[in-house]
Design an enzyme around this catalytic site. Structure first.
Site, short mmCIF file in Angstrom:
data_model
loop_
_atom_site.label_atom_id
_atom_site.label_comp_id
_atom_site.label_asym_id
_atom_site.label_seq_id
_atom_site.Cartn_x
_atom_site.Cartn_y
_atom_site.Cartn_z
N GLU A 19 -2.02 -4.89 -2.00
CA GLU A 19 -1.74 -5.97 -1.03
C GLU A 19 -2.25 -7.34 -1.47
O GLU A 19 -2.53 -8.21 -0.63
CB GLU A 19 -2.27 -5.62 0.36
CG GLU A 19 -1.67 -4.36 0.96
CD GLU A 19 -0.23 -4.51 1.45
OE1 GLU A 19 0.30 -5.64 1.43
OE2 GLU A 19 0.36 -3.47 1.81
N ASP A 67 -9.43 0.00 4.22
CA ASP A 67 -8.30 -0.73 4.78
C ASP A 67 -8.66 -1.26 6.17
O ASP A 67 -9.39 -0.60 6.92
CB ASP A 67 -7.10 0.24 4.92
CG ASP A 67 -5.75 -0.46 4.93
OD1 ASP A 67 -5.63 -1.50 5.60
OD2 ASP A 67 -4.81 0.05 4.28
N ASP A 103 -6.94 -6.24 2.27
CA ASP A 103 -7.07 -6.74 3.63
C ASP A 103 -8.23 -6.09 4.38
O ASP A 103 -8.56 -6.50 5.50
CB ASP A 103 -5.76 -6.65 4.41
CG ASP A 103 -5.36 -5.23 4.83
OD1 ASP A 103 -6.22 -4.34 4.91
OD2 ASP A 103 -4.17 -5.02 5.11
N HIS A 134 0.80 -1.22 0.00
CA HIS A 134 0.00 0.00 0.00
C HIS A 134 0.84 1.28 0.00
O HIS A 134 0.29 2.38 -0.15
CB HIS A 134 -0.97 0.00 1.18
CG HIS A 134 -2.27 0.66 0.89
ND1 HIS A 134 -3.39 0.50 1.68
CD2 HIS A 134 -2.66 1.48 -0.12
CE1 HIS A 134 -4.39 1.20 1.18
NE2 HIS A 134 -3.97 1.81 0.09
#
Length: 303
Positions: A275, A126, A232, A99
């Protein structure tokens, strides 16, 4: 709505503590991004990857901000590539990579619009706040610092990467989906004026209300907003192949609703997916989820 899309990969593997996210752009392409976007009737072009140094060929000089010079140089190259996409009148779709790449993407979008007398907003999706600085980070991993740099806090090498400082005003920034913050990071967030919507807020209010509030923040007095989406932020049951998974994330429909509501505003200036870690994945599931989410952000509808 978006008509022309350019994909730009950034195989950045310097900002985190786990290897593998440098393969994210390849996994995204293998998941059929080009074919699926063209099937929507969009003009699509793949502009390749931004060159990134490999960790094996470098030693981190500062344990408080590991590989910071290399990350800043890569983000400078990324900024130039994204600005060329914007100059061509094309929508930038940036795929990482960890990121930390967001500093380069947002520097480009912020600078491009600043030269035209406009501010931009930011929605940061996030599990983490990414609001650490070299002084507060317990790990020294720069992928935990990009949002702070974008709103003007932290390492000067990142904070000053764009023509405008801060790249995005804190009051035009919303972080969505947070459920894991470092102790000192909480203090940074409180001092920053950035609005944070935790997963508790999503539970209590619903994703539709959270996104409506986030969009209102990111579009108030701006030309539009950039959406920086860390996989994530979704639950590991949906996207297992991510660098730092945290239980309790968004489910399939909540994740798509983030993208659908962003698309419906007509104010989305850029999109970033980060990610994706194929080493930790199951048969490329996470990249496939990422592609499906991008389709929703580009305007795909159920009916």
């Amino acid at each position: 709505m978006v008509q022309r899309v350019a994909l730009l990969g950034v195989p950045m593997d310097l900002g985190g503590g786990r290897r593998g996210v440098d393969m994210g752009p390849s996994a995204f392409r293998i998941a059929g991004a080009a074919e699926k976007l063209r099937r929507m009737g969009l003009e699509f072009e793949d502009r390749g990857n931004v060159p990134v140094p490999q960790p094996e060929s470098r030693e981190p000089k500062d344990p408080r901000a590991r590989f910071l010079p290399e990350i800043a140089r890569t983000c400078t190259r990324l900024r130039a590539r994204v600005e060329r996409i914007l100059d061509d009148g094309v929508f930038p779709l940036v795929v990482g990579g960890d990121h930390s790449i967001a500093v380069g993407t947002v520097a480009a979008i912020s600078s491009w619009h600043a030269r035209r007398g406009a501010r931009v907003g930011l929605i940061w999706f996030d599990a983490h706040g990414d609001m650490n600085t070299p002084e507060t980070s317990p790990s020294g991993n720069v992928h935990g610092m990009p949002c702070a740099a974008i709103v003007g806090r932290g390492a000067p090498e990142l904070v000053r990467l764009g023509e405008r400082v801060p790249m995005v005003d804190p009051e035009c920034t919303a972080i969505v989906g947070v459920r894991d913050l470092d102790t000192c990071e909480r203090d940074e967030i409180r001092a920053s004026r950035v609005r944070v919507f935790t997963m508790r807020d999503v539970d209590m209010l619903g994703m539709a209300e959270v996104m409506q509030r986030a969009i209102a923040i990111a579009t108030a007095g701006t030309a539009g907003f950039h959406l920086s989406f860390d996989l994530d932020g979704t639950d590991p049951s949906l996207a297992p192949g991510v660098g730092t998974p945290v239980l309790g994330g968004t489910d399939y429909r909540e994740s798509h609703l983030v993208m659908e509501l962003a698309a419906e505003t007509g104010r989305l200036l850029g999109l970033e997916m980060t990610e994706i870690n194929p080493i930790l994945d199951e048969k490329n599931r996470t990249a496939e989820v990422a592609v499906d989410l991008v389709l929703s952000a580009m305007g795909k509808r159920i009916i």
